[in-house]
Design an enzyme around this catalytic site. Structure first.
Site, PDB file in Angstrom:
ATOM      1  N   ILE A  13       0.844  -1.207   0.000  1.00 38.26           N
ATOM      2  CA  ILE A  13       0.000   0.000   0.000  1.00 38.26           C
ATOM      3  C   ILE A  13       0.877   1.253   0.000  1.00 38.26           C
ATOM      4  O   ILE A  13       0.568   2.261  -0.654  1.00 38.26           O
ATOM      5  CB  ILE A  13      -0.962  -0.012   1.215  1.00 38.26           C
ATOM      6  N   LEU A  34      13.009  -3.114   4.497  1.00 38.96           N
ATOM      7  CA  LEU A  34      12.959  -4.147   3.442  1.00 38.96           C
ATOM      8  C   LEU A  34      12.686  -5.539   4.020  1.00 38.96           C
ATOM      9  O   LEU A  34      13.039  -6.540   3.408  1.00 38.96           O
ATOM     10  CB  LEU A  34      14.243  -4.130   2.588  1.00 38.96           C
ATOM     11  N   SER A  35      12.050  -5.600   5.195  1.00 39.62           N
ATOM     12  CA  SER A  35      11.743  -6.920   5.769  1.00 39.62           C
ATOM     13  C   SER A  35      10.640  -7.611   4.979  1.00 39.62           C
ATOM     14  O   SER A  35      10.548  -8.831   4.978  1.00 39.62           O
ATOM     15  CB  SER A  35      11.346  -6.802   7.248  1.00 39.62           C
ATOM     16  N   SER A 126      -7.103  -0.916  10.516  1.00 39.18           N
ATOM     17  CA  SER A 126      -7.748  -1.999   9.786  1.00 39.18           C
ATOM     18  C   SER A 126      -9.163  -2.223  10.301  1.00 39.18           C
ATOM     19  O   SER A 126      -9.449  -2.004  11.484  1.00 39.18           O
ATOM     20  CB  SER A 126      -6.923  -3.269  10.000  1.00 39.18           C
ATOM     21  N   TYR A 151      -1.884  -9.636  15.784  1.00 39.87           N
ATOM     22  CA  TYR A 151      -1.784  -8.578  14.767  1.00 39.87           C
ATOM     23  C   TYR A 151      -2.922  -7.571  14.935  1.00 39.87           C
ATOM     24  O   TYR A 151      -2.694  -6.360  15.009  1.00 39.87           O
ATOM     25  CB  TYR A 151      -1.824  -9.170  13.346  1.00 39.87           C
ATOM     26  N   LYS A 155      -3.201  -3.224  16.142  1.00 41.57           N
ATOM     27  CA  LYS A 155      -3.918  -2.082  15.530  1.00 41.57           C
ATOM     28  C   LYS A 155      -4.788  -1.381  16.578  1.00 41.57           C
ATOM     29  O   LYS A 155      -4.839  -0.160  16.665  1.00 41.57           O
ATOM     30  CB  LYS A 155      -4.779  -2.551  14.350  1.00 41.57           C
ATOM     31  N   ASN A 181     -10.574  -4.489   2.681  1.00 44.46           N
ATOM     32  CA  ASN A 181      -9.648  -5.444   2.051  1.00 44.46           C
ATOM     33  C   ASN A 181      -8.991  -4.845   0.805  1.00 44.46           C
ATOM     34  O   ASN A 181      -9.583  -4.873  -0.271  1.00 44.46           O
ATOM     35  CB  ASN A 181     -10.387  -6.733   1.685  1.00 44.46           C
ATOM     36  N   ASN A 201      -3.755 -14.186   1.564  1.00 48.35           N
ATOM     37  CA  ASN A 201      -4.923 -13.411   1.150  1.00 48.35           C
ATOM     38  C   ASN A 201      -5.540 -13.950  -0.143  1.00 48.35           C
ATOM     39  O   ASN A 201      -4.861 -14.562  -0.967  1.00 48.35           O
ATOM     40  CB  ASN A 201      -4.552 -11.931   0.961  1.00 48.35           C
ATOM     41  N   ARG A 233     -16.649  -9.749   2.150  1.00 49.17           N
ATOM     42  CA  ARG A 233     -15.712  -8.681   2.513  1.00 49.17           C
ATOM     43  C   ARG A 233     -15.927  -7.485   1.605  1.00 49.17           C
ATOM     44  O   ARG A 233     -16.555  -7.596   0.555  1.00 49.17           O
ATOM     45  CB  ARG A 233     -14.253  -9.149   2.334  1.00 49.17           C
ATOM     46  N   ARG A 297     -11.789 -21.203   7.778  1.00 44.43           N
ATOM     47  CA  ARG A 297     -10.471 -20.877   8.341  1.00 44.43           C
ATOM     48  C   ARG A 297     -10.685 -20.317   9.751  1.00 44.43           C
ATOM     49  O   ARG A 297     -11.536 -19.432   9.938  1.00 44.43           O
ATOM     50  CB  ARG A 297      -9.779 -19.842   7.449  1.00 44.43           C
ATOM     51  N   ASP A 300     -11.783 -16.526  11.010  1.00 41.64           N
ATOM     52  CA  ASP A 300     -12.467 -15.736   9.986  1.00 41.64           C
ATOM     53  C   ASP A 300     -13.844 -15.287  10.473  1.00 41.64           C
ATOM     54  O   ASP A 300     -14.531 -16.027  11.173  1.00 41.64           O
ATOM     55  CB  ASP A 300     -12.661 -16.556   8.703  1.00 41.64           C
TER      56      ASP A 300
HETATM   57  P1  NAD Z   1       3.619  -4.551   3.430  1.00 44.99           P
HETATM   58  O1  NAD Z   1       4.224  -5.630   4.258  1.00 44.99           O
HETATM   59  O2  NAD Z   1       3.604  -4.722   1.958  1.00 44.99           O
HETATM   60  O3  NAD Z   1       4.331  -3.159   3.761  1.00 44.99           O
HETATM   61  C1  NAD Z   1       4.837  -2.857   5.028  1.00 44.99           C
HETATM   62  C2  NAD Z   1       6.265  -2.375   4.852  1.00 44.99           C
HETATM   63  O4  NAD Z   1       6.800  -2.024   6.135  1.00 44.99           O
HETATM   64  C3  NAD Z   1       7.193  -3.420   4.253  1.00 44.99           C
HETATM   65  O5  NAD Z   1       7.846  -2.867   3.124  1.00 44.99           O
HETATM   66  C4  NAD Z   1       8.190  -3.752   5.369  1.00 44.99           C
HETATM   67  O6  NAD Z   1       9.463  -4.036   4.862  1.00 44.99           O
HETATM   68  C5  NAD Z   1       8.138  -2.481   6.198  1.00 44.99           C
HETATM   69  N1  NAD Z   1       8.455  -2.645   7.620  1.00 44.99           N
HETATM   70  C6  NAD Z   1       7.920  -3.538   8.506  1.00 44.99           C
HETATM   71  N2  NAD Z   1       8.456  -3.362   9.719  1.00 44.99           N
HETATM   72  C7  NAD Z   1       9.358  -2.335   9.615  1.00 44.99           C
HETATM   73  C8  NAD Z   1      10.235  -1.705  10.531  1.00 44.99           C
HETATM   74  N3  NAD Z   1      10.338  -2.093  11.810  1.00 44.99           N
HETATM   75  N4  NAD Z   1      10.996  -0.688  10.084  1.00 44.99           N
HETATM   76  C9  NAD Z   1      10.939  -0.285   8.804  1.00 44.99           C
HETATM   77  N5  NAD Z   1      10.120  -0.864   7.890  1.00 44.99           N
HETATM   78  C10 NAD Z   1       9.350  -1.882   8.295  1.00 44.99           C
HETATM   79  O7  NAD Z   1       2.146  -4.320   3.996  1.00 44.99           O
HETATM   80  P2  NAD Z   1       0.918  -3.501   3.356  1.00 44.99           P
HETATM   81  O8  NAD Z   1      -0.095  -4.487   2.896  1.00 44.99           O
HETATM   82  O9  NAD Z   1       1.403  -2.464   2.443  1.00 44.99           O
HETATM   83  O10 NAD Z   1       0.336  -2.837   4.680  1.00 44.99           O
HETATM   84  C11 NAD Z   1       0.677  -1.521   5.070  1.00 44.99           C
HETATM   85  C12 NAD Z   1      -0.027  -1.196   6.371  1.00 44.99           C
HETATM   86  O11 NAD Z   1      -1.437  -1.330   6.195  1.00 44.99           O
HETATM   87  C13 NAD Z   1       0.347  -2.113   7.532  1.00 44.99           C
HETATM   88  O12 NAD Z   1       0.388  -1.328   8.709  1.00 44.99           O
HETATM   89  C14 NAD Z   1      -0.800  -3.088   7.590  1.00 44.99           C
HETATM   90  O13 NAD Z   1      -0.971  -3.611   8.876  1.00 44.99           O
HETATM   91  C15 NAD Z   1      -1.968  -2.186   7.204  1.00 44.99           C
HETATM   92  N6  NAD Z   1      -3.111  -2.910   6.649  1.00 44.99           N
HETATM   93  C16 NAD Z   1      -2.916  -3.727   5.562  1.00 44.99           C
HETATM   94  C17 NAD Z   1      -4.006  -4.447   5.048  1.00 44.99           C
HETATM   95  C18 NAD Z   1      -3.812  -5.371   3.875  1.00 44.99           C
HETATM   96  O14 NAD Z   1      -4.685  -6.202   3.619  1.00 44.99           O
HETATM   97  N7  NAD Z   1      -2.725  -5.269   3.104  1.00 44.99           N
HETATM   98  C19 NAD Z   1      -5.270  -4.318   5.628  1.00 44.99           C
HETATM   99  C20 NAD Z   1      -5.428  -3.459   6.727  1.00 44.99           C
HETATM  100  C21 NAD Z   1      -4.333  -2.760   7.229  1.00 44.99           C
HETATM  101  N1  UDP Z   2     -10.170 -16.866   1.524  1.00 46.79           N
HETATM  102  C1  UDP Z   2     -10.355 -18.096   0.921  1.00 46.79           C
HETATM  103  N2  UDP Z   2      -9.254 -18.760   0.459  1.00 46.79           N
HETATM  104  C2  UDP Z   2      -7.987 -18.269   0.550  1.00 46.79           C
HETATM  105  C3  UDP Z   2      -7.814 -17.002   1.152  1.00 46.79           C
HETATM  106  C4  UDP Z   2      -8.925 -16.333   1.643  1.00 46.79           C
HETATM  107  O1  UDP Z   2     -11.480 -18.584   0.802  1.00 46.79           O
HETATM  108  O2  UDP Z   2      -7.037 -18.933   0.124  1.00 46.79           O
HETATM  109  C5  UDP Z   2     -11.348 -16.124   2.022  1.00 46.79           C
HETATM  110  C6  UDP Z   2     -11.286 -15.839   3.504  1.00 46.79           C
HETATM  111  O3  UDP Z   2     -11.842 -16.902   4.235  1.00 46.79           O
HETATM  112  C7  UDP Z   2     -12.103 -14.555   3.613  1.00 46.79           C
HETATM  113  C8  UDP Z   2     -11.836 -13.849   2.282  1.00 46.79           C
HETATM  114  O4  UDP Z   2     -11.355 -14.866   1.381  1.00 46.79           O
HETATM  115  O5  UDP Z   2     -13.473 -14.857   3.671  1.00 46.79           O
HETATM  116  C9  UDP Z   2     -10.788 -12.747   2.375  1.00 46.79           C
HETATM  117  O6  UDP Z   2      -9.653 -13.285   3.029  1.00 46.79           O
HETATM  118  P1  UDP Z   2      -8.283 -12.477   3.134  1.00 46.79           P
HETATM  119  O7  UDP Z   2      -7.304 -13.362   3.850  1.00 46.79           O
HETATM  120  O8  UDP Z   2      -7.900 -11.975   1.782  1.00 46.79           O
HETATM  121  O9  UDP Z   2      -8.659 -11.207   3.993  1.00 46.79           O
HETATM  122  P2  UDP Z   2      -9.259 -11.092   5.491  1.00 46.79           P
HETATM  123  O10 UDP Z   2     -10.606 -10.479   5.333  1.00 46.79           O
HETATM  124  O11 UDP Z   2      -9.277 -12.454   6.099  1.00 46.79           O
HETATM  125  O12 UDP Z   2      -8.288 -10.170   6.140  1.00 46.79           O
END
Ligand code: NAD
Ligand code: UDP
Length: 344
Positions: A13, A34-35, A126, A151, A155, A181, A201, A233, A297, A300
């Site tokens: 994101i 870059l983790s 989230s 996790y 948040k 999502n 995901n 979702r 799962r 969920d």
């Molecule tokens: P992502 O893992 O792709 O990006 C997170 C980045 O943070 C990574 O590049 C990682 O290397 C870096 N990072 C982690 N710990 C670090 C640290 N201690 N120092 C420096 N860098 C660090 O994840 P994303 O999907 O882009 O998510 C971004 C944010 O959005 C996160 O806070 C995540 O919890 C939140 N979020 C994501 C989703 C989703 O579905 N992707 C949904 C809700 C909330």
């Molecule tokens: N899901 C699924 N198969 C997969 C991964 C996800 O059926 O391999 C379903 C999961 O049960 C949920 C929806 O897809 O209902 C979205 O899951 P995701 O892990 O992407 O996001 P979540 O809402 O759980 O954060």
């Protein structure tokens, strides 16, 4: 033009948001360790925007290294804090890693905001904080439920930390954005989601299955109380999501004495089931997907989707992209990384 610090800016994101900030003419400094991302993402960002953001490879758990970035860039006006660990299952296995990384990183940034007089922060939260909501669509004022995973709890605790800190600090503004999502990729297919190992995901699993990397998609349950039995979702396009961050930054910068903690839901307002996502993917890409229904799962929830009226009216933002366009963008990205043979 304001200089914005984006933590986690090479992540999924974060990278899309960096692109939109640069397209607005803002200057961007990225912190990432870059983790869970690759340095190459910077080339994708530069290829799209024609601008290379500043990049600092720093771990936010290291307070002094974090302060060092503010020393180097004393004119940072606002922060968007994406950096965190985000794998729900892994957080159950390694809770302390999650509490340490996600909470310590936030605390160090808040300390830096105080020390270096940065007034504005946008935080990645989230919809997981709502758990299984009592009323749908879910509004920002819905009761927060006990987190389903460490996790999710990071948040919830982060929002508490932000709220408490805002009370004690005058003149600072924080916006917490609760994502539903996020899916899809930039329309250029130059940046997108790069899950390490087997994706957890739904959409990355779908694109990898269609690409032949995975044999079959497992649908986690068809016995939910939903029209087709699969879980529902609110899938939001990552570029739409990125644009909301630009709006949030503008809101903070335009109201310098905000001194507030605000929360916005970011979703489309529409719930889609797993079967509906599969159908939309097959229709738009013409690919046939192998799938089988397996058991639910653990952890969920049945259904969640956003009431986005507050973001619509106050932030002046709404999701614009449809599900087929979004799934097509995810597929284009998958094809692009597959052709570059970056992942097996
Ligand atoms: P992502 O893992 O792709 O990006 C997170 C980045 O943070 C990574 O590049 C990682 O290397 C870096 N990072 C982690 N710990 C670090 C640290 N201690 N120092 C420096 N860098 C660090 O994840 P994303 O999907 O882009 O998510 C971004 C944010 O959005 C996160 O806070 C995540 O919890 C939140 N979020 C994501 C989703 C989703 O579905 N992707 C949904 C809700 C909330
Ligand atoms: N899901 C699924 N198969 C997969 C991964 C996800 O059926 O391999 C379903 C999961 O049960 C949920 C929806 O897809 O209902 C979205 O899951 P995701 O892990 O992407 O996001 P979540 O809402 O759980 O954060």
């Amino acid at each position: 033009m304001p200089k914005i610090l984006v933590t986690g800016g090479t992540g999924y994101i974060g990278s899309h948001t960096v692109v939109e900030l640069l397209e607005e003419g803002m200057e961007v400094v990225i912190i990432d360790n870059l983790s869970n991302s690759e340095r190459e993402v910077l080339h994708g960002i530069a290829a799209i925007t024609g601008t290379e953001p500043h990049f600092e490879e720093v771990d936010l758990r290291d307070r002094n290294a974090t302060y060092g970035v503010f020393d180097l860039h004393p004119d940072i006006e606002a922060i968007i804090h994406f950096a965190a660990f985000k794998a729900v299952g892994e957080s159950v296995e390694k809770p302390l890693d999650y509490y340490e990384n996600n909470l310590l990183s936030l605390i160090h940034l808040l300390e830096a905001m105080n020390k270096f007089k940065v007034d504005n922060l946008v935080f990645s939260s989230s919809c997981t904080v709502y758990g299984e909501p009592d009323v749908l669509p879910v509004t920002e004022s819905a009761a927060l439920k006990k987190a389903g995973s460490p996790y999710g709890n990071t948040k919830k605790i982060s929002e508490d930390i932000l709220q408490d800190t805002m009370r004690s600090l005058k003149g600072k503004g924080v916006i917490s954005l609760r994502y539903f999502n996020p899916i899809g990729a930039h329309p250029s297919a130059k940046i997108g989601e790069l899950p390490l190992g087997t994706p957890n995901n739904l959409v990355p699993f779908i694109t990898q299955t269609a690409a032949g990397i995975r044999e079959s998609l497992s649908i986690f349950g068809d016995d939910y109380n939903t029209p087709d039995g699969s879980a529902i979702r609110d899938y939001i396009n990552v570029v739409d999501l990125a644009l909301a961050h630009v709006k949030a930054i503008r809101r903070l910068l335009d109201q310098k004495q905000l001194s507030a903690f605000e929360v916005f839901n970011l979703g489309t307002g529409k719930g889609l089931s797993v079967f509906e996502i599969i159908k939309a993917f097959e229709k738009t890409t013409g690919e046939k997907l192998n799938y089988k229904v397996v058991g639910r799962r653990e952890g969920d929830i049945e259904k969640v989707y956003a009431d986005t009226s507050y973001a619509n009216s106050e932030l002046g933002w709404r999701a614009e992209k449809g599900i087929e366009e979004t799934l097509q963008s995810a597929w284009n990205w998958e094809m692009n990384i597959r052709s570059k043979n970056k992942r097996t």
